[in-house]
Design an enzyme around this catalytic site. Structure first.
Site, PDB file in Angstrom:
ATOM      1  N   HIS A  47      34.491  27.203  27.025  1.00 21.68           N
ATOM      2  CA  HIS A  47      34.318  25.797  26.225  1.00 21.68           C
ATOM      3  C   HIS A  47      33.667  25.724  25.054  1.00 21.68           C
ATOM      4  CE1 HIS A  47      35.682  24.728  30.307  1.00 21.68           C
ATOM      5  NE2 HIS A  47      34.887  25.666  31.106  1.00 21.68           N
ATOM      6  N   GLU A 151      34.193  29.772  41.085  1.00 19.60           N
ATOM      7  CA  GLU A 151      33.843  28.393  40.815  1.00 19.60           C
ATOM      8  C   GLU A 151      35.787  27.326  41.036  1.00 19.60           C
ATOM      9  OE1 GLU A 151      33.535  27.633  36.799  1.00 19.60           O
ATOM     10  OE2 GLU A 151      35.469  29.234  36.410  1.00 19.60           O
ATOM     11  N   ASP A 177      32.507  22.940  38.165  1.00 14.04           N
ATOM     12  CA  ASP A 177      34.014  23.448  38.660  1.00 14.04           C
ATOM     13  C   ASP A 177      33.547  23.347  40.251  1.00 14.04           C
ATOM     14  OD1 ASP A 177      35.513  23.093  36.671  1.00 14.04           O
ATOM     15  OD2 ASP A 177      34.819  25.357  35.777  1.00 14.04           O
TER      16      ASP A 177
END
Ligand code: 3PY
Ligand code: MG
Length: 256
Positions: A47, A151, A177
């Site tokens: 990310h 996740e 997540d």
């Protein structure tokens, strides 16, 4: 002892460790945080804005502060694992590992034969590990860590199979997540009861498999609670959170 050797021993001892979490592409940000009292620094290619070049530089700068650097690679980009280990990452975290097949593909790039299929080329890792090439070959599989993120619901369903893959050293819980997955996309609640229940389940199953659990904590209070539960590496942060919190605290001083 080298940075790699010291980190591996601390992980084996199971003492709780705390990581800074860095998404900035500027390696100096990781270097600044490495000089605070974190045990390690994680560079986020999933990310964050960290690319291969920034990660290679970041690993060196973090090492300059005497700390191990860990890299989270982009989703499914398992070949980046070997490149990051070659550059001297002490561990690689792979996001969204949802099946035993994902775990095997990841482990293949993380471990030299016979465990995996990692190709030879540890250009910076040799110096950071302090090992001669033949010693690096025989010890790297044990010195570095391949950490698979849990996740999603699919990952929870396949948890025992993922944990059973040789070459997967630890699992890493992604509470954000996980909260989205467990609520069917309705909520982002990384500290919800459902997430806590999943974390406890992962801890029990990992313990049974003899594997470690790492996790993204966010706030320090959550990281301290994770450490008490037996999570060995808890990530605090991120760099942007630190920056915003610092800015907001400063501005509060002038009534903003
Ligand atoms: C998550 O919580 O989903 C993460 O991936 C932590 O960065
Ligand atoms: Mg995630």
């Amino acid at each position: 002892m080298s940075i790699h050797g010291g980190f591996a021993s601390r992980l084996t001892a199971g003492e709780p460790l705390f990581s800074a979490w860095v998404g900035s592409r500027e390696p100096a940000v990781a270097a600044v945080l490495a000089r605070e009292a974190f045990d390690l620094v994680t560079l986020d290619m999933q990310h964050g804005a960290v690319d291969i070049d920034a990660a290679i530089r970041g690993i060196q700068l973090v090492a300059g502060a005497g700390k191990p650097a860990v890299v989270r690679i982009p989703v499914g980009d398992f070949q980046a694992t070997s490149r990051m280990l070659d550059a001297g990452a002490a561990a690689v975290i792979a996001p969204m590992v949802n099946s035993a097949a994902d775990a095997r593909a990841f482990a293949a790039f993380a471990k030299f034969p016979p465990l995996g299929e990692r190709s030879w080329g540890p250009h910076a890792a040799l110096a950071l590990s302090g090992l001669a090439p033949k010693d690096y070959l025989s010890r790297a599989n044990g010195l570095t860590r391949a950490v698979a993120m849990i996740e999603t619901r699919a990952a929870l369903d396949a948890l025992d199979d993922i944990l059973a893959v040789d070459g997967i050293d630890a699992v890493f819980i992604g509470p954000s997540d996980l909260s989205i997955a467990l609520s069917g996309g309705r909520e982002l609640e990384p500290e919800s009861a459902a997430v806590d229940e999943a974390i406890d389940h992962v801890l029990v199953r990992a313990r049974a498999a003899g594997k470690a659990v790492w996790a993204y904590a966010g706030p320090p209070e959550r990281a301290a609670a994770f450490a008490r539960k037996g999570i060995v590496v808890s990530a605090i942060g991120s760099d942007t959170v630190f920056l915003r919190q610092g800015a907001q605290a400063a501005l509060a001083g002038v009534g903003r």
